[in-house]
Design an enzyme around this catalytic site. Structure first.
Site, PDB file in Angstrom:
ATOM      1  N   LYS A  22       0.834  -1.214   0.000  1.00 62.41           N
ATOM      2  CA  LYS A  22       0.000   0.000   0.000  1.00 62.41           C
ATOM      3  C   LYS A  22       0.866   1.259   0.000  1.00 62.41           C
ATOM      4  O   LYS A  22       0.632   2.186  -0.786  1.00 62.41           O
ATOM      5  CB  LYS A  22      -0.897   0.009   1.245  1.00 62.41           C
ATOM      6  CG  LYS A  22      -1.589   1.339   1.479  1.00 62.41           C
ATOM      7  CD  LYS A  22      -2.435   1.353   2.728  1.00 62.41           C
ATOM      8  CE  LYS A  22      -1.710   1.610   4.020  1.00 62.41           C
ATOM      9  NZ  LYS A  22      -1.528   3.021   4.399  1.00 62.41           N
ATOM     10  N   ASN A  23       1.861   1.286   0.893  1.00 61.00           N
ATOM     11  CA  ASN A  23       2.604   2.534   1.074  1.00 61.00           C
ATOM     12  C   ASN A  23       3.609   2.810  -0.034  1.00 61.00           C
ATOM     13  O   ASN A  23       4.246   3.863  -0.057  1.00 61.00           O
ATOM     14  CB  ASN A  23       3.272   2.562   2.452  1.00 61.00           C
ATOM     15  CG  ASN A  23       2.230   2.760   3.552  1.00 61.00           C
ATOM     16  OD1 ASN A  23       1.072   3.071   3.251  1.00 61.00           O
ATOM     17  ND2 ASN A  23       2.621   2.576   4.796  1.00 61.00           N
ATOM     18  N   ARG A 102      -4.367  11.047   4.227  1.00 56.46           N
ATOM     19  CA  ARG A 102      -3.241  11.977   4.329  1.00 56.46           C
ATOM     20  C   ARG A 102      -2.308  11.899   3.132  1.00 56.46           C
ATOM     21  O   ARG A 102      -1.734  12.897   2.721  1.00 56.46           O
ATOM     22  CB  ARG A 102      -2.429  11.665   5.580  1.00 56.46           C
ATOM     23  CG  ARG A 102      -3.156  11.790   6.858  1.00 56.46           C
ATOM     24  CD  ARG A 102      -2.205  11.540   7.988  1.00 56.46           C
ATOM     25  NE  ARG A 102      -1.104  12.484   7.932  1.00 56.46           N
ATOM     26  CZ  ARG A 102      -1.149  13.698   8.444  1.00 56.46           C
ATOM     27  NH1 ARG A 102      -2.200  14.119   9.068  1.00 56.46           N
ATOM     28  NH2 ARG A 102      -0.098  14.505   8.330  1.00 56.46           N
ATOM     29  N   CYS A 126      -4.976  13.357  13.182  1.00 52.95           N
ATOM     30  CA  CYS A 126      -5.013  11.947  12.807  1.00 52.95           C
ATOM     31  C   CYS A 126      -4.955  11.116  14.068  1.00 52.95           C
ATOM     32  O   CYS A 126      -4.458  11.570  15.099  1.00 52.95           O
ATOM     33  CB  CYS A 126      -3.806  11.703  11.908  1.00 52.95           C
ATOM     34  SG  CYS A 126      -3.260  10.039  11.794  1.00 52.95           S
ATOM     35  N   ARG A 131       1.042  14.762  13.381  1.00 49.69           N
ATOM     36  CA  ARG A 131       1.495  14.600  12.000  1.00 49.69           C
ATOM     37  C   ARG A 131       1.523  15.911  11.199  1.00 49.69           C
ATOM     38  O   ARG A 131       0.756  16.099  10.246  1.00 49.69           O
ATOM     39  CB  ARG A 131       0.655  13.540  11.279  1.00 49.69           C
ATOM     40  CG  ARG A 131       0.736  12.190  11.980  1.00 49.69           C
ATOM     41  CD  ARG A 131      -0.041  11.122  11.288  1.00 49.69           C
ATOM     42  NE  ARG A 131       0.667  10.552  10.155  1.00 49.69           N
ATOM     43  CZ  ARG A 131       0.161   9.598   9.378  1.00 49.69           C
ATOM     44  NH1 ARG A 131      -1.041   9.128   9.620  1.00 49.69           N
ATOM     45  NH2 ARG A 131       0.847   9.128   8.362  1.00 49.69           N
ATOM     46  N   VAL A 172      13.816  12.104  10.128  1.00 49.07           N
ATOM     47  CA  VAL A 172      13.456  11.264   8.981  1.00 49.07           C
ATOM     48  C   VAL A 172      11.949  11.316   8.757  1.00 49.07           C
ATOM     49  O   VAL A 172      11.176  11.058   9.685  1.00 49.07           O
ATOM     50  CB  VAL A 172      13.909   9.808   9.223  1.00 49.07           C
ATOM     51  CG1 VAL A 172      13.419   8.900   8.102  1.00 49.07           C
ATOM     52  CG2 VAL A 172      15.424   9.749   9.334  1.00 49.07           C
ATOM     53  N   VAL A 174       9.098   9.997   5.832  1.00 52.00           N
ATOM     54  CA  VAL A 174       8.813   9.283   4.588  1.00 52.00           C
ATOM     55  C   VAL A 174       8.038  10.199   3.639  1.00 52.00           C
ATOM     56  O   VAL A 174       8.393  10.384   2.474  1.00 52.00           O
ATOM     57  CB  VAL A 174       7.987   8.007   4.895  1.00 52.00           C
ATOM     58  CG1 VAL A 174       7.521   7.332   3.610  1.00 52.00           C
ATOM     59  CG2 VAL A 174       8.808   7.039   5.734  1.00 52.00           C
ATOM     60  N   ASP A 316       4.813   0.670  11.886  1.00 51.62           N
ATOM     61  CA  ASP A 316       3.593   0.055  11.350  1.00 51.62           C
ATOM     62  C   ASP A 316       3.427  -1.402  11.771  1.00 51.62           C
ATOM     63  O   ASP A 316       2.417  -2.029  11.433  1.00 51.62           O
ATOM     64  CB  ASP A 316       3.571   0.156   9.814  1.00 51.62           C
ATOM     65  CG  ASP A 316       3.368   1.588   9.346  1.00 51.62           C
ATOM     66  OD1 ASP A 316       3.032   2.447  10.177  1.00 51.62           O
ATOM     67  OD2 ASP A 316       3.552   1.848   8.140  1.00 51.62           O
ATOM     68  N   ILE A 338       8.227   6.981  16.780  1.00 51.27           N
ATOM     69  CA  ILE A 338       7.897   7.726  15.556  1.00 51.27           C
ATOM     70  C   ILE A 338       6.650   8.592  15.752  1.00 51.27           C
ATOM     71  O   ILE A 338       6.642   9.775  15.388  1.00 51.27           O
ATOM     72  CB  ILE A 338       7.661   6.760  14.366  1.00 51.27           C
ATOM     73  CG1 ILE A 338       8.828   5.775  14.222  1.00 51.27           C
ATOM     74  CG2 ILE A 338       7.426   7.541  13.067  1.00 51.27           C
ATOM     75  CD1 ILE A 338      10.127   6.343  13.738  1.00 51.27           C
ATOM     76  N   ARG A 408      -8.611  -0.540   4.427  1.00 52.19           N
ATOM     77  CA  ARG A 408      -7.701   0.466   3.852  1.00 52.19           C
ATOM     78  C   ARG A 408      -6.354  -0.164   3.508  1.00 52.19           C
ATOM     79  O   ARG A 408      -5.680   0.296   2.587  1.00 52.19           O
ATOM     80  CB  ARG A 408      -7.462   1.594   4.858  1.00 52.19           C
ATOM     81  CG  ARG A 408      -8.695   2.390   5.168  1.00 52.19           C
ATOM     82  CD  ARG A 408      -8.367   3.547   6.052  1.00 52.19           C
ATOM     83  NE  ARG A 408      -7.499   4.481   5.328  1.00 52.19           N
ATOM     84  CZ  ARG A 408      -7.151   5.663   5.780  1.00 52.19           C
ATOM     85  NH1 ARG A 408      -7.578   6.085   6.938  1.00 52.19           N
ATOM     86  NH2 ARG A 408      -6.359   6.444   5.059  1.00 52.19           N
TER      87      ARG A 408
HETATM   88  C1  EPZ Z   1       4.313   7.103   6.292  1.00 57.44           C
HETATM   89  O1  EPZ Z   1       3.561   8.149   6.890  1.00 57.44           O
HETATM   90  C2  EPZ Z   1       3.370   5.926   6.197  1.00 57.44           C
HETATM   91  N1  EPZ Z   1       2.207   6.267   5.397  1.00 57.44           N
HETATM   92  C3  EPZ Z   1       2.942   5.496   7.588  1.00 57.44           C
HETATM   93  O2  EPZ Z   1       2.127   4.335   7.474  1.00 57.44           O
HETATM   94  C4  EPZ Z   1       4.183   5.156   8.418  1.00 57.44           C
HETATM   95  O3  EPZ Z   1       3.786   4.855   9.740  1.00 57.44           O
HETATM   96  C5  EPZ Z   1       5.144   6.348   8.430  1.00 57.44           C
HETATM   97  O4  EPZ Z   1       5.450   6.745   7.067  1.00 57.44           O
HETATM   98  C6  EPZ Z   1       6.447   6.052   9.141  1.00 57.44           C
HETATM   99  O5  EPZ Z   1       7.073   4.956   8.560  1.00 57.44           O
HETATM  100  C7  EPZ Z   1       2.221   6.043   4.090  1.00 57.44           C
HETATM  101  O6  EPZ Z   1       3.215   5.653   3.505  1.00 57.44           O
HETATM  102  C8  EPZ Z   1       0.963   6.313   3.358  1.00 57.44           C
HETATM  103  P1  EPZ Z   1       6.479  10.396   8.293  1.00 57.44           P
HETATM  104  P2  EPZ Z   1       4.128   9.638   6.877  1.00 57.44           P
HETATM  105  O7  EPZ Z   1       6.430  11.663   7.528  1.00 57.44           O
HETATM  106  O8  EPZ Z   1       4.879   9.848   5.640  1.00 57.44           O
HETATM  107  C9  EPZ Z   1       6.954  13.729  11.721  1.00 57.44           C
HETATM  108  C10 EPZ Z   1       0.182   3.046   7.822  1.00 57.44           C
HETATM  109  O9  EPZ Z   1      -0.353   2.521   8.826  1.00 57.44           O
HETATM  110  N2  EPZ Z   1       6.837  14.747  10.645  1.00 57.44           N
HETATM  111  O10 EPZ Z   1       7.633   9.482   8.078  1.00 57.44           O
HETATM  112  O11 EPZ Z   1       3.008  10.550   7.197  1.00 57.44           O
HETATM  113  C11 EPZ Z   1       5.654  12.949  11.911  1.00 57.44           C
HETATM  114  O12 EPZ Z   1       4.752  13.673  12.728  1.00 57.44           O
HETATM  115  C12 EPZ Z   1       0.748   4.452   7.871  1.00 57.44           C
HETATM  116  O13 EPZ Z   1       0.251   2.486   6.723  1.00 57.44           O
HETATM  117  C13 EPZ Z   1       7.031  16.084  10.971  1.00 57.44           C
HETATM  118  O14 EPZ Z   1       7.299  16.437  12.124  1.00 57.44           O
HETATM  119  O15 EPZ Z   1       5.131   9.584   8.119  1.00 57.44           O
HETATM  120  C14 EPZ Z   1       6.144  11.677  12.545  1.00 57.44           C
HETATM  121  O16 EPZ Z   1       6.339  11.855  13.913  1.00 57.44           O
HETATM  122  C15 EPZ Z   1       0.445   5.174   9.135  1.00 57.44           C
HETATM  123  N3  EPZ Z   1       6.896  17.026   9.979  1.00 57.44           N
HETATM  124  C16 EPZ Z   1       7.502  11.458  11.868  1.00 57.44           C
HETATM  125  O17 EPZ Z   1       7.869  12.732  11.311  1.00 57.44           O
HETATM  126  C17 EPZ Z   1       6.601  16.676   8.686  1.00 57.44           C
HETATM  127  O18 EPZ Z   1       6.499  17.589   7.845  1.00 57.44           O
HETATM  128  C18 EPZ Z   1       7.485  10.437  10.727  1.00 57.44           C
HETATM  129  O19 EPZ Z   1       6.400  10.741   9.842  1.00 57.44           O
HETATM  130  C19 EPZ Z   1       6.427  15.318   8.374  1.00 57.44           C
HETATM  131  C20 EPZ Z   1       6.558  14.372   9.383  1.00 57.44           C
END
Ligand code: EPZ
Length: 429
Positions: A22-23, A102, A126, A131, A172, A174, A316, A338, A408
């Site tokens: 999915k991701n 998102r 969320c 986030r 970091v 994603v 995850d 995270i 989902r």
């Molecule tokens: C991706 O979310 C995944 N979603 C998430 O999977 C996964 O848990 C996450 O990466 C971490 O591996 C998809 O791929 C669709 P991040 P993402 O930006 O990109 C902070 C699932 O269950 N942050 O890596 O939204 C954030 O708050 C989902 O499939 C900032 O502070 O995650 C978090 O604490 C849930 N500012 C950390 O970074 C920003 O601008 C990591 O978030 C962006 C993020």
């Protein structure tokens, strides 16, 4: 609203086919906005989030055709999606759509890179944490986009195009790596992304972008170098197998005992999680088709785990591991590093008889001899599936409500588990 009913206690044996991730599928679909030619994605999972993103992209003018199945095809074989953004008719992603998923915020980078403008709703809160999207915006600003916010929307503008830059992410992320990477491929000159996410899904996106004519090096590392190109072209790309689905079913087998082959799985995508399962007493062996997971007789040993960006233990899979540790012989600890609010499953697991206490970002799980079925519900995808894992080993009946969370991210979960001996059914209503 549908629910899932499980009667616990059955061992799992047989084969579970692993779907496309999915991701990875979501950012790959978004990448179709970067070219007027057709992007064909193979091994696409049949998931509610994929369908919703198809609708969202359709709103921007992307034509989506889903390849039909031939008779005799494996029912679990991934689908073929052809996406063509010949004419982008709208550069606005409205609140009603972005608030439902998102990942649709990731249209911002490709739209501003290709069209010079985009107006995308901020995703809002969320269930697993606040986030924020600040790092997405800072990255795009560094590439020369003018960013403002108004009425809950982000407005990005770069009428003369984007320019490459060196961007160092303070932590970091994603999503911001996806968003800025997709913008940088069409920027003038070189972009370097330091401390970029190196999750396999980022690598899958970068590999697909290269097939579309982008020039990205450093794939799989924390530093991505992108030499901008004028335009991208069509390509065909197969989505990588879902490491979270793989890990989830591995934990389900570990929970119930039994012996299952996860067909199509790739161990290298989740080695840290497989190592933890090994520490817990689960046998993991590579096979020609994927990974074999077995636990026959041995008890579940407790583990101490912290979630971390790839290659660490994935957030995850945190909820699923916690469900498993509820039945370990001893006390485990899990730290979630995270997301600040990703323990919503704890109280539901406790309803099933688990003994878990929380202290900030740390959960202490004292293994119990029996879990007992109960009606439960969860607030996000991975929390919901942790309840499935617990339900598979709980005495009596567990009913998991709000199944739309599961739909989902898990394709036909009740069929996949049911074929391996689980007593599980979907109740529609
Ligand atoms: C991706 O979310 C995944 N979603 C998430 O999977 C996964 O848990 C996450 O990466 C971490 O591996 C998809 O791929 C669709 P991040 P993402 O930006 O990109 C902070 C699932 O269950 N942050 O890596 O939204 C954030 O708050 C989902 O499939 C900032 O502070 O995650 C978090 O604490 C849930 N500012 C950390 O970074 C920003 O601008 C990591 O978030 C962006 C993020």
């Amino acid at each position: 609203m549908d629910s899932i009913r499980i009667v616990g206690g059955n061992r799992l044996t047989g084969t579970i086919p692993v779907s496309g991730a999915k991701n990875a599928a979501l950012p790959l679909m978004t990448a179709s906005l970067l070219t007027g030619e057709t992007l064909t994605l193979e091994n696409m999972p049949a998931l509610a989030d994929v369908k919703l993103l198809g609708d969202i992209l359709g709103n921007h003018g992307v034509d989506l055709t889903v390849g039909g199945k031939r008779s005799g095809d494996d029912p679990y074989r991934g689908k073929r999606f052809s996406l063509c953004a010949r004419d982008i008719v709208d550069t606005t992603a409205p609140y009603e759509l972005v608030s439902r998923m998102r990942a649709s915020f990731w249209v911002l980078g490709p739209l501003v890179a290709r069209m010079g403008e985009a107006k995308v709703s901020m995703p809002g809160g969320c269930a697993i944490g606040t986030r924020p999207v600040d790092l997405h915006l800072k990255g795009l600003e560094a590439l020369g986009a003018e960013i403002s916010t108004d009425g809950g929307y982000v407005l990005a503008s770069a009428p003369k195009g984007l320019t490459g830059a060196r961007i160092s992410f303070p932590s970091v992320t994603v999503g911001a790596t996806h968003n800025v990477l997709m913008a940088a491929v069409l920027a003038r000159g070189e972009t370097i992304l330091d401390n970029a996410a190196c999750e396999p899904e980022v690598g899958d996106l970068a590999t697909c972008l290269n097939a579309m004519g982008a020039q990205i090096s450093g794939i799989g590392t924390r530093t991505l170098r992108i030499e901008g190109v004028k335009e991208l072209h069509g390509a065909t790309h197969a989505v990588l197998p879902d490491r979270i689905e793989t890990g989830t079913y591995a934990m389900a087998v570990a929970m119930t005992g039994g012996d299952v082959e996860l067909a199509g799985a790739r161990a290298d995508l989740l080695q840290s999680a497989l190592d933890i399962l090994g520490d817990a007493g689960v046998e993991i062996t590579p096979t020609n088709k994927g990974i074999r997971v077995a636990r026959n007789g041995a008890s579940i040993r407790p583990v101490n785990v912290e979630t971390a960006p790839f290659p660490g233990f994935p957030t995850d899979l945190q909820a699923q591991l916690m469900a498993l540790m509820c039945r370990a012989e001893g006390t485990s600890t899990i730290r979630e590093t995270i997301f600040e609010n990703r323990f919503m499953h704890v109280q539901e697991l406790v309803r099933l008889g688990a003994d878990i206490s929380l202290d900030g970002d740390k959960a202490t799980i004292r293994g119990v001899d029996t879990l007992k079925g109960a009606p439960v519900m969860a607030t996000d995808l991975r929390a919901s599936v942790s309840l499935v894992i617990a339900g598979l080993m709980a005495e009596g009946e567990t009913v998991i409500n709000r199944v739309y969370h599961l739909d989902r991210g898990f394709e036909r979960i009740e069929e996949k588990l049911g074929r391996c001996g689980a007593k599980i059914e979907r109740l529609t209503g």
